[in-house]
Design a protein around this motif. Structure first.
Motif, PDB file in Angstrom:
ATOM      1  N   HIS A 163       0.838  -1.189   0.000  1.00  0.00           N
ATOM      2  CA  HIS A 163       0.000   0.000   0.000  1.00  0.00           C
ATOM      3  C   HIS A 163       0.878   1.247   0.000  1.00  0.00           C
ATOM      4  N   GLY A 164       0.559   2.200  -0.861  1.00  0.00           N
ATOM      5  CA  GLY A 164       1.333   3.434  -0.915  1.00  0.00           C
ATOM      6  C   GLY A 164       2.568   3.358  -1.787  1.00  0.00           C
ATOM      7  N   TRP A 165       2.680   2.333  -2.642  1.00  0.00           N
ATOM      8  CA  TRP A 165       3.880   2.211  -3.483  1.00  0.00           C
ATOM      9  C   TRP A 165       4.043   3.411  -4.418  1.00  0.00           C
ATOM     10  N   SER A 166       2.926   3.997  -4.861  1.00  0.00           N
ATOM     11  CA  SER A 166       3.032   5.132  -5.783  1.00  0.00           C
ATOM     12  C   SER A 166       3.564   6.376  -5.079  1.00  0.00           C
ATOM     13  N   THR A 167       3.350   6.469  -3.766  1.00  0.00           N
ATOM     14  CA  THR A 167       3.923   7.582  -3.007  1.00  0.00           C
ATOM     15  C   THR A 167       5.443   7.468  -2.993  1.00  0.00           C
ATOM     16  N   ALA A 168       5.950   6.244  -2.808  1.00  0.00           N
ATOM     17  CA  ALA A 168       7.396   6.033  -2.814  1.00  0.00           C
ATOM     18  C   ALA A 168       7.981   6.351  -4.185  1.00  0.00           C
ATOM     19  N   ALA A 169       7.230   6.022  -5.251  1.00  0.00           N
ATOM     20  CA  ALA A 169       7.745   6.219  -6.606  1.00  0.00           C
ATOM     21  C   ALA A 169       7.647   7.661  -7.075  1.00  0.00           C
ATOM     22  N   PHE A 170       6.519   8.326  -6.771  1.00  0.00           N
ATOM     23  CA  PHE A 170       6.255   9.646  -7.353  1.00  0.00           C
ATOM     24  C   PHE A 170       6.039  10.757  -6.328  1.00  0.00           C
ATOM     25  N   GLY A 171       5.945  10.415  -5.055  1.00  0.00           N
ATOM     26  CA  GLY A 171       5.707  11.434  -4.047  1.00  0.00           C
ATOM     27  C   GLY A 171       4.263  11.903  -3.983  1.00  0.00           C
ATOM     28  N   PHE A 172       3.317  11.062  -4.439  1.00  0.00           N
ATOM     29  CA  PHE A 172       1.903  11.435  -4.393  1.00  0.00           C
ATOM     30  C   PHE A 172       1.433  11.580  -2.944  1.00  0.00           C
ATOM     31  N   SER A 173       0.465  12.463  -2.727  1.00  0.00           N
ATOM     32  CA  SER A 173      -0.196  12.529  -1.423  1.00  0.00           C
ATOM     33  C   SER A 173      -1.055  11.279  -1.275  1.00  0.00           C
TER      34      SER A 173
END
Length: 251
Positions: A163-173
């Motif tokens: 969960h939250g992998w896209s935050t690690a990749a792109f810095g999404f909120s």
């Protein structure tokens, strides 16, 4: 490159085995072998060797395990435990990598024994009753060690992502990450809105923000980019941010 020759000892009908050369597995095997030779026995006794071996296994974007001849799991990649928790075919029983069908577990044990004895890697194809491949398993021995690397790809299962992998990749909120990860799984804006009890207008506003952040021009191009990114992040994100409270199997 997979050779056309099959293993001399044929496993049961639901599994097919062939010899296989896997350069990346050879690299991981050499690393684990060198680690085993360098780590003092006292550190190895405290679990140092398995933990460092787990880092080597994280080279792969698929669940990967280090097992003994009896399939006891010594270490695993960070996404290995998730596979064993969710898979319909593979699980851990008394610390051992196990397959749902007893005959397939026997075939796996035989394959591990062959790889350990001959030093030749193998590829196992797990088949459905319709003779279609449902999972692939690659096995490779560790030079000078009674251990085998097992990498598993379930062909009909969703990719294992934290969960939250896209935050690690792109810095999404967090709100934008939730939408991005939903799009990567092929869900529509309407499905996301319904699942999260949000107005469709709010979801479309988040989509516009994602398009700007990623430099993409459409929902389709964004989803395609996120799907490509997820292939990398399936291993890399978990390596950087391992799940709290969960240790590598056998670590």
């Amino acid at each position: 490159m997979i050779s056309p020759e099959r293993a001399k000892v044929m496993p049961p009908a639901s599994v097919r085995a062939v010899s296989v050369m896997a350069p990346e597995l050879e690299s991981a095997a050499a690393l684990i072998a060198s680690v085993a030779m360098l780590i003092p026995e006292q550190l190895a006794d405290r679990g140092g060797a398995p933990n460092i071996a787990a880092l080597a296994l994280n080279m792969f974007a698929v669940p990967t395990f280090l097992v003994r001849q009896n399939c006891e799991i010594v270490a695993s990649s960070n996404i290995g435990p998730a596979l064993l928790e969710t898979s319909r075919a593979f699980y851990q029983h008394q610390g051992r990598l196990t397959v749902r069908r007893a005959s397939d577990t026997h075939a796996l044990l035989e394959a591990v024994g062959r790889v350990m004895t001959t030093g030749t890697g193998e590829l196992l194809r797990f088949l459905t009753r319709q003779d279609e491949a449902s999972a692939l398993m690659r096995l490779h021995g560790i030079p000078g060690q009674p251990l085998v690397i097992v990498a598993i790809a379930e062909l009909r299962a969703p990719m294992l992502l934290a969960h939250g992998w896209s935050t690690a990749a792109f810095g999404f909120s967090a709100p934008h990450a939730a939408l991005a990860e939903s799009l990567a799984l092929g869900h529509s804006l309407a499905e996301f809105a319904e699942t999260h009890s949000l107005p469709i207008g709010t979801v479309r506003t988040r989509l516009k923000k994602l398009l700007i952040q990623t430099g993409t021009s459409s929902q389709a191009s964004l989803a395609a980019m996120l799907q490509r990114a997820s292939v990398i992040m399936s291993g890399a994100e978990r390596l950087a941010n391992p799940p709290k409270g969960r240790r590598a199997a056998g670590g």
